[in-house]
Every structure is written in C-alpha cells, then in structure tokens.
Design an enzyme around this catalytic site. Sequence first.
Site, PDB file in Angstrom:
ATOM      1  N   GLU A  48     -24.502 -54.884   9.994  1.00 33.43           N
ATOM      2  CA  GLU A  48     -24.961 -53.530  10.304  1.00 33.43           C
ATOM      3  C   GLU A  48     -25.569 -52.927   9.048  1.00 33.43           C
ATOM      4  O   GLU A  48     -24.950 -52.951   7.977  1.00 33.43           O
ATOM      5  CB  GLU A  48     -23.801 -52.644  10.767  1.00 33.43           C
ATOM      6  CG  GLU A  48     -23.514 -52.688  12.240  1.00 33.43           C
ATOM      7  CD  GLU A  48     -22.529 -51.597  12.637  1.00 33.43           C
ATOM      8  OE1 GLU A  48     -22.609 -50.478  12.089  1.00 33.43           O
ATOM      9  OE2 GLU A  48     -21.670 -51.874  13.484  1.00 33.43           O
ATOM     10  N   ASP A  88     -20.619 -39.773   9.810  1.00 34.96           N
ATOM     11  CA  ASP A  88     -20.153 -40.491   8.625  1.00 34.96           C
ATOM     12  C   ASP A  88     -19.252 -39.639   7.753  1.00 34.96           C
ATOM     13  O   ASP A  88     -19.457 -38.434   7.588  1.00 34.96           O
ATOM     14  CB  ASP A  88     -21.344 -40.980   7.804  1.00 34.96           C
ATOM     15  CG  ASP A  88     -22.114 -42.074   8.515  1.00 34.96           C
ATOM     16  OD1 ASP A  88     -21.454 -42.997   9.025  1.00 34.96           O
ATOM     17  OD2 ASP A  88     -23.349 -42.005   8.573  1.00 34.96           O
TER      18      ASP A  88
END
Length: 276
Positions: free
Chosen positions: A55, A66
Amino acid sequence: MSSLASPGRIARVFAALHARREVAFIPFITAGDPDLETTAEALLTLDRNGADLLELGLPYSDPLADGPTIQAAATRALARGTTPGAVLDLVARLTPELRAPLIVFTYFNLILAVGIEAFVERLAASGASGLLVPDLPVEEGDALQTAANVQGLDVIWLVAPTSPPERLRRIAERTTGFVYLVSTTGVTGARTQVASSVRTSLAQLRALTTRPVAVGFGISTPEQAHEVASLGADGVIVGSACVQLLATAAPEERLGQLAEFCRQLKKASQTLPVKS
C-alpha cells in the site's frame, strides 16, 4: 513504457496464499517521506522481504483517516514538493520490478483535482493493481467504481466495527480484491492491543461474503500481527509502524531495519495455521 493493470491480480495473490494456508502481509508507507527515491527503495525492500501486497499513500494536506504518524509523514512529503503525478511516475517505474501488487491509498480530493476517469486511467497505466479511498462513502462511489472496472483496477472499500449489517453487506458486495476491516474506531496509528471487536466483525463479514478480509489500523507489532492472523483474517495491514521506522531510523540503517521488520511481521502472521 508502463503496462496496464492486470485485472484480478490482488484476488490471485489471496487465492495462492489461501492454498498455502498463509495470511497476506500488507505494509503501508507514505510516498515522498523522506523523499521519493527512499520510497522507491523502501517498496523494493518490502517486496523482497515478505510483503504480499503493498500500500502506497499519496500525501494529502488534510488526511482525516490518518493518525499523527502518517499525518506528519504527509506534511513532510508535501513540504518537499511531492505531487500525485510524481508518485504515479515512480509507480510506473517500479511496478515492472515488483512481485507484489501495489495499491494506492488516496483521498478523494486528489482524484477530483484531475477528474475521476483521468486519474483512474493514469493509475492503471502506472501498473498499480488497486485503489483505496478512505473518505469516499460506498454510496457515492459509483463513478469511481465504474471507471476502475473499465481499467481493470480493484477498488477496496473499508468497513468499521460500527458498520451496521446492511452497510457491511453493501460494501462486501461492492468491494473487489478484498474487504478492508478497520480494527478500531478512530484514525490510523499504533495501539497497545488489538480491539476485541475484530473477532465479531470478521464473523459478520464471513457470513456475508467469500471475499478475503484484511485487517488494518492499529497493528504495529509482530505479536499483534500474530493475534489478528489467529482470529482468521486473510490479511494483516501495518502502516504507522513502517512509516515511523522510515522517519526515525538513521539513513544508512533504515532499509536494513525495514527489511528485518517486514520479515518479522510476515513470519508472525504465519505462526498459526489459518482456515482451510
């Protein structure tokens, strides 16, 4: 000259691992932190030391999903002038050398900036195999899914521990490649233990789909990777710990440390036999 993405590559990886009774190890790193050349070296290092899928995050100024570690990495990458175009050029250069399929993790505004069809076409031409957009609800994803299908790209949708059954069903039907199960509520980042809801969420998804399920968010140690694999996950995703290692290790040591960390995580996730 870059090659078009190969349809179904991600599914084939999971099928091969399943036949060997293995769990996929899927590391995440942020493109451009500390710089794009290190990103290239890190991807090759991960690919050669146990990663089954990769990824790669496109840095974005407002990464809502995040936690602090990946937010800081994105800020540093943007400060160095990292752009989506430069990252996709890097992907096109690297994919012929990579064994593992590469998935690009991006926020939807970066796609809208160039247009859905144009972005997806360029992503496919780079040789990437899949796309993950954490801030795009599946209910609003028809245009992206259609464009990706045309180009042979997998679109991986996320499910959360709080997702109601009907939403789980919708995502399980729409996702291609695998279902991304978020292990805990909140943002990415290392946790001290695996959330107890993972077992329940896995059981719910098993009742809805035969697609592989990979678990991410909050997995940062070999012990946690082992635990998630033992619960029956088809894949284990580790992001913040890899990003933190690249950010803090001495430049001359970071790739060696990353290789060792990758091997440890891959080995830990295979310790127990998985379902037949």
